[in-house]
Every structure is written in C-alpha cells, then in structure tokens.
Design an enzyme around this catalytic site. Structure first.
Site, PDB file in Angstrom:
ATOM      1  N   ARG A  41       0.824  -1.206   0.000  1.00 46.52           N
ATOM      2  CA  ARG A  41       0.000   0.000   0.000  1.00 46.52           C
ATOM      3  C   ARG A  41       0.861   1.260   0.000  1.00 46.52           C
ATOM      4  O   ARG A  41       0.386   2.344  -0.332  1.00 46.52           O
ATOM      5  CB  ARG A  41      -0.915   0.019   1.227  1.00 46.52           C
ATOM      6  CG  ARG A  41      -2.048  -0.999   1.216  1.00 46.52           C
ATOM      7  CD  ARG A  41      -2.908  -0.826   2.455  1.00 46.52           C
ATOM      8  NE  ARG A  41      -3.996  -1.784   2.544  1.00 46.52           N
ATOM      9  CZ  ARG A  41      -5.219  -1.615   2.020  1.00 46.52           C
ATOM     10  NH1 ARG A  41      -5.489  -0.505   1.350  1.00 46.52           N
ATOM     11  NH2 ARG A  41      -6.152  -2.537   2.168  1.00 46.52           N
ATOM     12  N   GLN A  45       2.632   2.497  -7.658  1.00 47.73           N
ATOM     13  CA  GLN A  45       2.726   1.649  -8.841  1.00 47.73           C
ATOM     14  C   GLN A  45       3.614   2.293  -9.910  1.00 47.73           C
ATOM     15  O   GLN A  45       4.424   1.621 -10.544  1.00 47.73           O
ATOM     16  CB  GLN A  45       1.321   1.405  -9.405  1.00 47.73           C
ATOM     17  CG  GLN A  45       1.271   0.818 -10.803  1.00 47.73           C
ATOM     18  CD  GLN A  45       1.466  -0.676 -10.820  1.00 47.73           C
ATOM     19  OE1 GLN A  45       1.628  -1.294  -9.780  1.00 47.73           O
ATOM     20  NE2 GLN A  45       1.464  -1.253 -11.999  1.00 47.73           N
ATOM     21  N   ARG A  60       1.014  -0.657  -5.577  1.00 47.36           N
ATOM     22  CA  ARG A  60       1.215  -2.056  -5.966  1.00 47.36           C
ATOM     23  C   ARG A  60       0.165  -2.960  -5.331  1.00 47.36           C
ATOM     24  O   ARG A  60      -0.099  -4.058  -5.830  1.00 47.36           O
ATOM     25  CB  ARG A  60       2.614  -2.518  -5.554  1.00 47.36           C
ATOM     26  CG  ARG A  60       3.734  -1.868  -6.341  1.00 47.36           C
ATOM     27  CD  ARG A  60       3.903  -2.492  -7.697  1.00 47.36           C
ATOM     28  NE  ARG A  60       4.699  -1.636  -8.596  1.00 47.36           N
ATOM     29  CZ  ARG A  60       4.996  -1.966  -9.850  1.00 47.36           C
ATOM     30  NH1 ARG A  60       4.556  -3.105 -10.353  1.00 47.36           N
ATOM     31  NH2 ARG A  60       5.700  -1.154 -10.597  1.00 47.36           N
ATOM     32  N   HIS A 111      10.411   0.499  -9.781  1.00 48.66           N
ATOM     33  CA  HIS A 111      11.602   0.139 -10.570  1.00 48.66           C
ATOM     34  C   HIS A 111      12.787   1.062 -10.323  1.00 48.66           C
ATOM     35  O   HIS A 111      13.899   0.754 -10.757  1.00 48.66           O
ATOM     36  CB  HIS A 111      11.245   0.126 -12.055  1.00 48.66           C
ATOM     37  CG  HIS A 111      10.313  -0.989 -12.429  1.00 48.66           C
ATOM     38  ND1 HIS A 111      10.708  -2.309 -12.496  1.00 48.66           N
ATOM     39  CD2 HIS A 111       8.992  -0.982 -12.737  1.00 48.66           C
ATOM     40  CE1 HIS A 111       9.680  -3.069 -12.839  1.00 48.66           C
ATOM     41  NE2 HIS A 111       8.626  -2.287 -12.991  1.00 48.66           N
ATOM     42  N   HIS A 129      13.537  -7.512  -8.526  1.00 45.94           N
ATOM     43  CA  HIS A 129      12.376  -7.517  -7.627  1.00 45.94           C
ATOM     44  C   HIS A 129      11.691  -8.881  -7.622  1.00 45.94           C
ATOM     45  O   HIS A 129      10.990  -9.210  -6.664  1.00 45.94           O
ATOM     46  CB  HIS A 129      11.387  -6.413  -8.008  1.00 45.94           C
ATOM     47  CG  HIS A 129      10.613  -6.665  -9.252  1.00 45.94           C
ATOM     48  ND1 HIS A 129      11.052  -6.303 -10.505  1.00 45.94           N
ATOM     49  CD2 HIS A 129       9.402  -7.251  -9.452  1.00 45.94           C
ATOM     50  CE1 HIS A 129      10.157  -6.644 -11.410  1.00 45.94           C
ATOM     51  NE2 HIS A 129       9.142  -7.220 -10.802  1.00 45.94           N
ATOM     52  N   HIS A 250       8.565   9.978 -19.124  1.00 43.56           N
ATOM     53  CA  HIS A 250       8.441  11.438 -19.158  1.00 43.56           C
ATOM     54  C   HIS A 250       9.705  12.078 -18.580  1.00 43.56           C
ATOM     55  O   HIS A 250      10.251  11.617 -17.568  1.00 43.56           O
ATOM     56  CB  HIS A 250       7.214  11.873 -18.363  1.00 43.56           C
ATOM     57  CG  HIS A 250       6.863  13.306 -18.549  1.00 43.56           C
ATOM     58  ND1 HIS A 250       7.451  14.317 -17.815  1.00 43.56           N
ATOM     59  CD2 HIS A 250       5.989  13.919 -19.394  1.00 43.56           C
ATOM     60  CE1 HIS A 250       6.953  15.485 -18.188  1.00 43.56           C
ATOM     61  NE2 HIS A 250       6.057  15.273 -19.145  1.00 43.56           N
TER      62      HIS A 250
END
Length: 675
Positions: A41, A45, A60, A111, A129, A250
C-alpha cells in the site's frame, strides 16, 4: 474463551475501479491480510510518475489483487473450455497466488529501486524484484504460519519468475504463460497495469480482456488465441509501448528519479539501505516512506541528501538539456560516443571558442550564482538511454504468439504476412537518449557540448545503407530491374540512358500519380494519341509536350545526367527505371524543348525528393500555354484533329471500370452562327 481463528472461512469481494467486483477467496485473504502484502500500500505503482500526473497515486497493492483476479479468470476459463488439460483446483490456487504475490519484492518507487539504485550501489549484484518477491513470499508464509505444501510454494515462485526449472518437472508448462510469460510477454500482468495505469493517468485504455480470456486455448503446450483476435493481441503490445513512451519515460519523472537515486546514494553510507535487500525483516520497511524518513532525520550526515529532496519539494529539478531518438542497432555506439565525460570535454572546448565578450557574459552569470566553469564536473551531467519497445526488445512479439482458426482448433500457427494489417512498425525497438544537468546555471554550455558531439558524430554510426537508383511506376510503386536482364533498344519506354550510377535514397512516391492498378497492354499501344485522364494515363515522353521555353530548372530531367555527377565507384545496388509523366492538362509546362537525343527522358530521384514541379498532380489547374495567341484557324484545325484522334483512341482503347472519361479540349470550339 476460544482463540480467534487465523483466517476467515468466508469469501469477500473487493470493489475495483478496473475489474469491478473481485472475489477474494479465503486462501487469498491469508496472504492479503499480512504485513508483507499490506506493505505494498505504501509503494506507488508508477513511482515518480505521480509527481507529473497527480491521479497516478495507485499502489502495488491493488495492482497485485487485479493480477490475481485475471490469473484465476484465465486458468478457470482454460479448464472450462478444455477439460482434457486436467487443470486441478491446486493449479488454479497456485496460479492465483502467483499473480497475487508477484510484486511483493518491489522496493521504494518500484523500478527506481531495483533498476537504478541497487545497480549504482551494488554493481556486482544481479538482484531483481522477482528475487525479492520470492524472499518475501517465504517470509509471509512463515510469519502467518500458512499451511501450504513446500512443492506448492516452489511452484508459485517458479510462476512468478516464469521459469519452469525452479519447480517439479511434472508441472504443466502452459501455466507459465499466465502471470510472467517469458515466451512472448503476453500475460495478465500487462492486462492489468495497462488498463489501471492509463485510467489513473487520465488517458484510459480498455483492452478486450474478456474476449482474450475466452479465446485462449492450449495447443502444443502453450496458450494460443483465435485468429480473429489477432488485432486485440497486437493492441496489447502497442499500448504497452505507448505508455512507456508517453508516460513512464516522461522527462520530468525521469529527472526526479535521478534526484531520488542521488539522495539515496548520499544517505547510503549512514543508513546502509542496500544491505537490507537480503533481510526480509528490514526489507519490510523499505517503501516510499523512506523519503520522509530521511527528510525528518536529525542526523547532520543526511543534510546533503535532505537538500536534494528539498529541491524536489520546491520543484527545483534537474534540468533537461536535449534528446535524440537512436536506432536500436546504434545504441552501443552512442553509449561510447555520448558520455558525461565527453560532454564535459566538448563543453569546455565550446567555451574556449566563444568570443571574449560572450565568455565574460557567461562568467558574470556564473559569478552571481557563486560558480565558475571549473565547478562544472562530469557528475553534474546525466546521460540517459531508455529502451522503448513492444515487449520483446527488437523482435516483433506477435511472431512469438501462436493462433488457431475456428475450422482447425487443434492446430496453431504463427501470424504470417497477410494475416494482419501491414500498417505496422518496421522496427520494434528504439532508444531515447536524453541529457540532463544537475546545475541549471550550466545548462547552456552543456547543451553546446552535447551539440558539438552531435556535429562530430556521423548521422548513422553504423554501416550506412546502400543507395539505389529508382524507377517509379504508376501509383508510386518502384519497379526493380535486374542488372543482368537484357533490354530491347526498341522498347520506347526504356531509354538508352536508363542506367544511372547516381546514388539515391530508398524510393519515394511521386505526387499526383494515381494508385488504382497496373496499366493494361492496350494502354501502351496508343499512348501517343490518347488524351484520356484515366488511371492508366499515357506514358508519353516529355518531349511531346508543346510550348516549351527556357532552361530546365531541375537536375532530375531527361538528358540532364551532367547535373548528377557519377560516383567514382560503380553502384551495385538494384537499378530501377522511371516511367514517363503522362501528357495531360495537369502537367506543368517545361521551359525548354528537349533535345532530339533525349526522346526517352527519365525522372531521377535523388535524396528522397522527386524532381517534379510543385503544381504537378494538382487537379483542376490546367497549364496555360506560354506561346503567343494562335491564329483562330489554327485553333480550329487543331481541335478538329484532336477530335478525330480522341474518337480513334476511344474505339481502340478499352475503358476499364473506374476510368475517367476523355477530357474535353481545353480550347472552346467556335460555333457557326445561322442567320
């Protein structure tokens, strides 16, 4: 009083913005209601993308529940449609739990942790991961004292890794295509995050998930899809690339990523963050909360890290300098050509070449910021190379997916040309090269250094493509002609100067040429007399067009081979011949009559441009003759001749379906007056 049961025996539902109602089984609840899973939590993400798109605040936690839902949906659908696969309840449970736990090992900012920070601190570590997920799964089972067979845990780990060698050899191989598909990248993980991420960003993308799960069949040990759903499969790969290109990569989000990594590196000697990746009890607290933990610390050793994080808060970010799209095959060359040290050297060289007055202006600006050019180091420059692809790097992922037809449901094949649209990329991977500066004051001089590298770098560091001479057919289709094919000198459409050694780029279509189909044999027999504007218009020589004055304005004209110097070496690439421009009212006037020895002119294409007048192909713009006003009797005689020629042509040339009718004479006929 009896102790509380460890788990609930009842199922429950979760309202999800993407999949609506999601069933949470009692077994799933055992894993969800645990500290390792609830930790998700506090991990965004999309990591730093949240700093750019305020709606991308999802974590996630909900993504993993969504993947578990789709994994169960996929495997139960296979059991329903193919009972012979012998899919058991245990298989369904393990696949569902693999989807639920596949991201347990993600670190802070997703990531950023395993893709940037750990490689910078522990360059020898090959930690991912997925390894963290396996470690945290073992810790979760142990902490919650979940009663689950050891073989099932090993199977779940193997499904998370997508590696059948990590479990018993008798496990069903097609189940590894559901959660982490290493065969072609088409799995339920993508099905969920493509929809969830796009919805949160505000550019919602809806995939045909229900249709794909119903279409899925196991043939020859792998999951295949029906041919009619091929476009839906391709859409998954296309939208993945779109998300990476437009959102995940971005420039502002990437700049913040580098700032976070730099702050963590400054804190590492005092907090020993990287050491926690092998200790589940400590890894448990590595979340996005790490940033506020460092910010509120009273340790003076963390002051440099706090200063960088404060710049993020105040939006004083690393500044974007410049970018370049790099071809996939050139990525290694650019890694060597464009480096932080090389940009620094070129920036200093660019400064030395500036006029004295401009140097003094820059020195004053730097002085106001308390800097000099000597304060610029390679560490103040950041070069980034982001790989953007369809999911399988340079390969077309669709070629690794197999399809079946309704007529032959037990046979599967790879997608072939013609099975799906030809409007698809020629390459499926590229690299986005970006340069950032950590000190905004040096933006201009760093940009000058980068441009200096660009100036000294070949357009294509790799092998340059060969150039070819091109002949463009009607409709813009190039016609390849073998060098070894003898040509008849009597052919009126093959000039003696058809071969040219002038280097040329790949063919480009000429403007205004129709693209309705190939010419017929009859069209070539009556071209000189035909005035038709049909799709198979005459290939008459440019020499037959009247009213020509003045010199030719382009090098790409008949008989003008002197304007294109031939290279010293012969060109061994395929040769092409250019058919002639049809004689019609839309052909612009030439400014000089062609010589007699160039009765069969050709239009040469050079460097991707066509030597055709800008007005060529513009409908409705008839060419006005440049000659003086002709005598009325000559006009009438010409009209009479043209009328006879047109009637002859109509009777001898077959008019195909879709052809336009013969255009009327551009000169109005004089009507006799009857008293």
């Amino acid at each position: 009083m009896d102790p509380e049961p460890k788990t609930s025996s009842q199922s429950r539902y979760l309202k999800d913005p993407v999949h609506d109602q999601i069933l949470i089984t009692p077994r799933m609840s055992e894993f969800i209601d645990s500290t390792p899973f609830q930790r998700l939590r506090r991990i965004k993400q999309l990591g730093t993308t949240y700093y750019v798109w305020a709606g991308a605040s999802h974590n996630r936690f909900e993504h993993c529940i969504g993947v578990a839902h789709l994994a169960r949906k996929m495997v139960t659908g296979l059991r329903k449609h193919q009972p012979k696969l012998d899919i058991t309840d245990r298989d369904i449970e393990c696949v569902t739990l693999a989807g639920l736990c596949h991201d347990l090992g993600h670190g802070p900012w997703s990531h950023v942790w395993d893709g940037m920070f750990i490689p910078a601190i522990l360059p020898e570590e090959r930690w991912t991961h997925e390894e963290g997920s396996e470690m945290m799964l073992d810790y979760l089972v142990k902490e919650k004292e979940i009663d689950i067979p050891t073989d099932d845990v090993a199977f779940i780990k193997a499904l998370i890794a997508g590696d059948p060698q990590k479990c018993q050899p008798d496990e069903k191989l097609f189940l590894f295509d559901i959660v982490a598909n290493k065969r072609n990248g088409l799995d339920v993980d993508k099905f969920d995050y493509i929809q969830r991420d796009s919805l949160a960003i505000g550019d919602s993308i809806t995939l045909q998930i229900n249709r794909l799960t119903k279409s899925a069949r196991v043939i020859k040990g792998q999951i295949c899809y029906q041919y009619k759903d091929l476009d839906k499969v391709l859409e998954v790969f296309q939208t993945r690339h779109k998300l990476h290109k437009n959102f995940y990569s971005h420039k502002t989000a990437n700049a913040i990523e580098y700032m976070i990594v730099d702050g963590l590196q400054l804190a590492e000697p005092f907090m020993h963050l990287a050491e926690r990746i092998r200790k589940p009890e400590e890894f448990l607290w590595l979340t996005d909360d790490l940033l506020p933990e460092i910010e509120r610390s009273q340790d003076p050793n963390l002051k440099p890290a706090q200063d960088i994080f404060k710049r993020i808060t105040n939006r004083k970010l690393y500044r974007f300098v410049d970018m370049k799209w790099v071809a996939w095959e050139d990525r290694d060359a650019y890694k060597q050509l464009v480096t932080e040290q090389r940009i620094l050297e070129c920036a200093r060289e660019a400064y030395d070449e500036l006029p004295k007055a401009q140097q003094e202006t820059m020195n004053e600006a730097w002085k106001d910021a308390g800097l000099t050019l000597d304060d610029l180091t390679a560490n103040d420059i950041q070069v980034q190379q982001s790989m953007l692809h369809y999911g399988m790097k340079e390969e077309n992922p669709l070629k690794k997916v197999r399809f079946y037809s309704k007529a032959h449901p037990h046979k599967c094949h790879k997608a072939r040309d013609g099975d799906y649209s030809s409007l698809r990329p020629l390459v499926f991977a590229e690299v986005l090269l970006r340069v950032f500066t950590k000190k905004e004051e040096f933006h201009g001089i760093i940009q000058a250094g980068y441009h200096r590298i660009q100036r000294d770098t070949p357009h294509n560091p790799g092998k340059a493509p060969e150039t070819v001479a091109v002949e463009v057919a009607e409709g813009g289709r190039p016609i390849q002609v073998s060098d070894h094919t003898p040509r008849s000198t009597s052919d009126p459409f093959v000039p003696a100067t058809a071969r040219s050694s002038a280097p040329m780029s790949p063919p480009m279509t000429e403007r205004g040429l129709p693209d309705d189909g190939p010419p017929t044999s009859q069209d070539s027999t009556d071209r000189a007399s035909s005035r038709s504007l049909s799709k198979h218009a005459s290939r008459r020589s440019l020499a037959t067009i009247p009213d020509v004055e003045g010199p030719l304005s382009t090098a790409a004209t008949a008989g003008s081979t002197s304007a294109l110097p031939s290279p010293e070496t012969s060109n061994t690439s395929p040769k092409y011949v250019t058919p002639y421009v049809p004689s019609s009212p839309h052909v612009p006037p030439l400014s000089k009559p062609l010589s007699s020895n160039s009765s069969n002119p050709r239009i040469l294409l050079l460097n991707r441009f066509t030597a055709v007048s800008p007005s060529h192909g513009s409908p409705g713009k008839s060419t006005k003759p440049l000659s003086k006003k002709r005598d009325r009797s000559m006009v009438e005689a010409e009209d009479q001749s043209m009328s006879t020629t047109t009637r002859t042509t109509r009777s001898s040339v077959a008019i195909l379906s879709g052809d336009r009718q013969v255009s009327p004479s551009p000169v109005a006929r004089k009507q006799a007056k009857h008293g």
